[in-house]
Scaffold this motif. Structure first.
Motif, mmCIF file in Angstrom:
data_model
loop_
_atom_site.group_PDB
_atom_site.id
_atom_site.type_symbol
_atom_site.label_atom_id
_atom_site.label_comp_id
_atom_site.label_asym_id
_atom_site.label_seq_id
_atom_site.Cartn_x
_atom_site.Cartn_y
_atom_site.Cartn_z
ATOM 1 N N ILE A 4 1.325 0.852 2.675
ATOM 2 C CA ILE A 4 1.744 1.558 1.307
ATOM 3 C C ILE A 4 2.706 0.892 0.653
ATOM 4 N N ALA A 5 3.468 0.143 1.340
ATOM 5 C CA ALA A 5 4.475 -0.877 0.851
ATOM 6 C C ALA A 5 3.869 -2.076 -0.035
ATOM 7 N N ARG A 6 2.824 -2.546 0.636
ATOM 8 C CA ARG A 6 1.872 -3.483 -0.055
ATOM 9 C C ARG A 6 1.286 -2.888 -1.633
ATOM 10 N N VAL A 7 0.853 -1.812 -1.424
ATOM 11 C CA VAL A 7 0.211 -1.283 -2.661
ATOM 12 C C VAL A 7 1.223 -0.960 -3.646
ATOM 13 N N LEU A 8 2.427 -0.443 -3.064
ATOM 14 C CA LEU A 8 3.616 -0.142 -4.330
ATOM 15 C C LEU A 8 4.276 -1.414 -4.978
ATOM 16 N N ALA A 9 4.484 -2.412 -4.045
ATOM 17 C CA ALA A 9 4.666 -3.831 -4.474
ATOM 18 C C ALA A 9 3.695 -4.517 -5.343
ATOM 19 N N ALA A 10 2.407 -4.372 -5.024
ATOM 20 C CA ALA A 10 1.411 -4.599 -5.944
ATOM 21 C C ALA A 10 1.337 -4.104 -7.576
ATOM 22 N N TRP A 11 1.495 -2.711 -7.375
ATOM 23 C CA TRP A 11 1.289 -2.043 -8.652
ATOM 24 C C TRP A 11 2.572 -1.386 -9.221
ATOM 25 N N GLN A 12 3.586 -1.544 -8.438
ATOM 26 C CA GLN A 12 4.856 -1.338 -9.081
ATOM 27 C C GLN A 12 5.112 0.033 -9.819
ATOM 28 N N PRO A 13 4.615 1.169 -9.367
ATOM 29 C CA PRO A 13 4.564 2.339 -10.061
ATOM 30 C C PRO A 13 5.920 2.926 -10.575
ATOM 31 N N ASP A 14 5.799 3.683 -11.810
ATOM 32 C CA ASP A 14 7.161 4.298 -12.029
ATOM 33 C C ASP A 14 7.221 5.895 -11.456
#
Length: 136
Positions: free
Chosen positions: A46-56
């Protein structure tokens, strides 16, 4: 409303569907299925996904009964949403996921894994609720 990137999660104890969308196009699309076995690995993914896409903002599907009541799965999803907010400092919105897996299976037209498509269905519901209806 300023443009926002959104990530959605269809939380399950064995798999987590992930979808992405934004408020400019108001279109959600499946991204991936997280199948990590351990809790630590799931949060690392999940951290990888959030770091890659940086969602608001993050959207989490909330499983309610057909009458809109809570159930055991509802509590697990709320806990997951709280963990996302606490661990990653993201704004989390909850969206009723009722029927999202069935809708995902219809969209796929097969018995293929539907978790990411279900996450896209959940995110699309969120985006559609943001869109003001047009009348003539």
């Amino acid at each position: 409303m300023p443009e926002e990137t959104l990530i959605a999660f269809d939380y399950g104890t064995k798999k987590i569907g992930v979808a992405i969308g934004n408020t400019l196009t108001r279109v959600a699309r499946p991204l991936e299925i997280i199948t990590s076995v351990t809790r630590d690995q799931r949060f690392a993914d999940i951290a990888r996904v959030l770091a890659a896409w940086q969602p608001d903002r993050v959207v989490v599907g909330l499983p309610l009964t057909t009458s809109g009541q809570t159930q055991y799965a509802t509590l697990r999803c709320r806990r997951f949403a709280n963990q996302l907010q606490g661990r990653f400092g993201v704004v989390v919105a909850l969206v009723d996921e009722h029927g999202s897996s069935m809708e995902a299976q219809e969209l796929l037209g097969s018995n293929a894994p539907d978790d990411a498509v279900a996450a896209a269905v959940i995110l699309q519901r969120y985006l559609d609720a943001l869109t003001p209806s047009l009348t003539l």
